[in-house]
Structure formats: C-alpha cells, structure tokens
Design an enzyme around this catalytic site. Sequence first.
Site, PDB file in Angstrom:
ATOM      1  N   TYR A  72     -14.114   1.065  10.284  1.00 49.35           N
ATOM      2  CA  TYR A  72     -12.632   1.294  10.550  1.00 49.35           C
ATOM      3  C   TYR A  72     -12.097   0.981  11.662  1.00 49.35           C
ATOM      4  CZ  TYR A  72      -8.443   4.061  10.068  1.00 49.35           C
ATOM      5  OH  TYR A  72      -7.141   4.727  10.198  1.00 49.35           O
ATOM      6  N   ARG A 120      -2.188  -0.067  -7.685  1.00 52.22           N
ATOM      7  CA  ARG A 120      -2.067   0.805  -8.782  1.00 52.22           C
ATOM      8  C   ARG A 120      -0.654   0.929  -9.294  1.00 52.22           C
ATOM      9  NH1 ARG A 120      -3.851   5.435  -5.727  1.00 52.22           N
ATOM     10  NH2 ARG A 120      -2.940   4.388  -4.135  1.00 52.22           N
ATOM     11  N   GLY A 170       0.920  -1.246   0.151  1.00 47.47           N
ATOM     12  CA  GLY A 170      -0.067  -0.148  -0.027  1.00 47.47           C
ATOM     13  C   GLY A 170       0.869   1.419  -0.068  1.00 47.47           C
ATOM     14  N   GLN A 197      -1.524   8.051   1.695  1.00 46.85           N
ATOM     15  CA  GLN A 197      -1.208   9.011   2.292  1.00 46.85           C
ATOM     16  C   GLN A 197       0.312   8.796   3.039  1.00 46.85           C
ATOM     17  OE1 GLN A 197      -2.596  10.392   5.948  1.00 46.85           O
ATOM     18  NE2 GLN A 197      -2.232  12.530   5.409  1.00 46.85           N
TER      19      GLN A 197
END
Length: 316
Positions: A140, A36, A8, A12
């Site tokens: 979350y 990605r 990941g 951020q």
Amino acid sequence: MKKILIVGAGGQIGSELTSHLRKIYGDSNVVATDMRDCRELGEAGPFEVLNALDATAMASIVARYHIDTIFNLVALLSAVGERNPQMAWSVNMGALNNSLEVARQHHCALFTPSSIGAFGPSSPKDGTPQDTIMQPTTIYGICKYTGEMLGNYYHHKYGVDTRSVRFPGIISNVTLPGGGTTDYAVEIYYEAVRSGRFTCPIPSDVYMDMIYMPDALRACVELMETDPAKLVHRNSFNLASMSFTPEIICAEIKKRMPGFKMDYDVDPVKKAIAESWPNSLDDTCAREEWGWKPEWDLSRMTDDMLEHIRLKFGVA
Ligand code: VAH
C-alpha cells in the site's frame, strides 16, 4: 464552475466526498463513478458504473461530461493489500495510471490521496518532515509513494495539475472503512455504542496520525482551490490533525461512557504496519502553502462520533 469526476466514489472517502463536492459545486457538476452499481450516489447527481482499470471508459465519461477535475480515490488499503500484494499493485496503480493519462489527454486537474503509509520505519517517527526518507514496507505504502512520484512526474513533464495529501487514518461516522490498519479507530466507537466493549487489534501504545472526515473533505477542496502559484509541493502534502494510541482513544470514550471496556487481540500484520508508520507528522508546508488548519480534535470528534452512531442505532 468545476466539472468533477470522482473515481471510486463508493469507498470510505468517496461516498462522503461526493455529497460534499455536490453541495459546493452543484449536484449536476459532480459525476460519481464506481465499479459497483452504487445507485444511492446517483440520487442527487450523475452516477456511472466505471471500472477504473478501463481507461477508454474513463476517457469517454470525461469527454461526455466535459470534466476538468478528477478525484481518483481507488485504493486497496494497507492490511488488505498485504493479503494480496499483486492485486493491490494492479488495482491501485492501474487506476492511478489511467487517471493520470486521462487527465493529461483531457487537460484535467487530478487529486489522488497519498497516506502516512507512504513513510516507512526508516522515516523520522516524530514530527515526520515533509521531505524525508521514504522507504515504505507495505505494498500500500509502495503504491502511495510511487503514486506521489508519478504525480510529480506528470506535473513536471506534461504540466498536469496534480495535487495530493498524505492522509492520516480517516475516521467517519458514515461509511465504514475496509481493510485498513487504522480501521480500529472507527470500529471502537461503533462497538462502544453497540456492545460497550471492544477488542483492539493494535497494541495499546502505538501512535498513529488520524483525521476526522469533515477535516479530510475540507482539505481536499482547499488544496484543489489553491492558486497553483502558491504551491511549492504538490504530491504529496503531509496532513496532520491528531495523533493517538488505542489507550488514549479508549480513555476519551470512557470519559463519556465509564463502563466501556477494551481488551487486546493484537493482529500481527496490523501491528507491523502500524509500527512502521510515523507517530506524528509535521504539516508546516500544508499550513504555509495553502493555509491548512484542522478544526476537529479527539474530544470534539468523540462527542460527534458517539452522537451520530447512537442516532444510527436508535440508542439514547
Ligand atoms: C489504512 N486507512 O489504514 C488507511 C490509511 C493512514 C491509513 O491509509 O490503510
């Protein structure tokens, strides 16, 4: 020298942690991965496209690069998670389960961030203790607290070197956050420079813990470099730096930009989430067990954020 895998790396934290770790451990020793094709992460060191839900692919990368330390940063954040809880659970826990299993099978240390989101409305609000009631009310937070318990389980049952911090809202001038309740504390700086005004989605008097990215990155490294014999806790350390409300950060910006204006259009989902989280954490355990000490406060961070964003926008 450590051989590190970041899962990941395009998010951020990951985008800045990649370059931070490469400066410390060497470009070729930090493999950045993301689902990605983040080619920019491959400019200085190895990058691989990796879907964190594919355990076989993760294990293959770990074997190929002789990885000994994994940073799993995959998470759908609090506000976006409430829009699709089933996907949040599937992604957040799927990535963590794979990271734990690959770490177990390949004898890797594993860092997975938790969050102040792991607390809930029944946790003490001020000076929230390291060990206390944990009843998160967001998917979350449920993912983060479940992750803490899984991390401790894998350490006690299999001896996996799992470590974690409960991050406050992370503020950065590099990569924009996405889908978090604390995102306002980044957006406000961008809007102050871009338009001179900001409409805040969080009520003016709601406190949340926050941390500047340079401190967050340093915490990751310092915890993972700590002699394991010193650790009483592992998953997950309260980490505190600063705590403020929208009113307070607005006033700090106005000291530097008197014409800055803020109004409110409160987002009910973000309001409910923010109000369920602590006002401020007690991070004594992190300070005592691995020497945690923040270096950035609201004033110093505000100067740095405004300076970097002005440079980004070419504004004097
Ligand atoms: C969020 N930025 O707002 C994240 C973070 C403590 C907050 O976990 O969801």
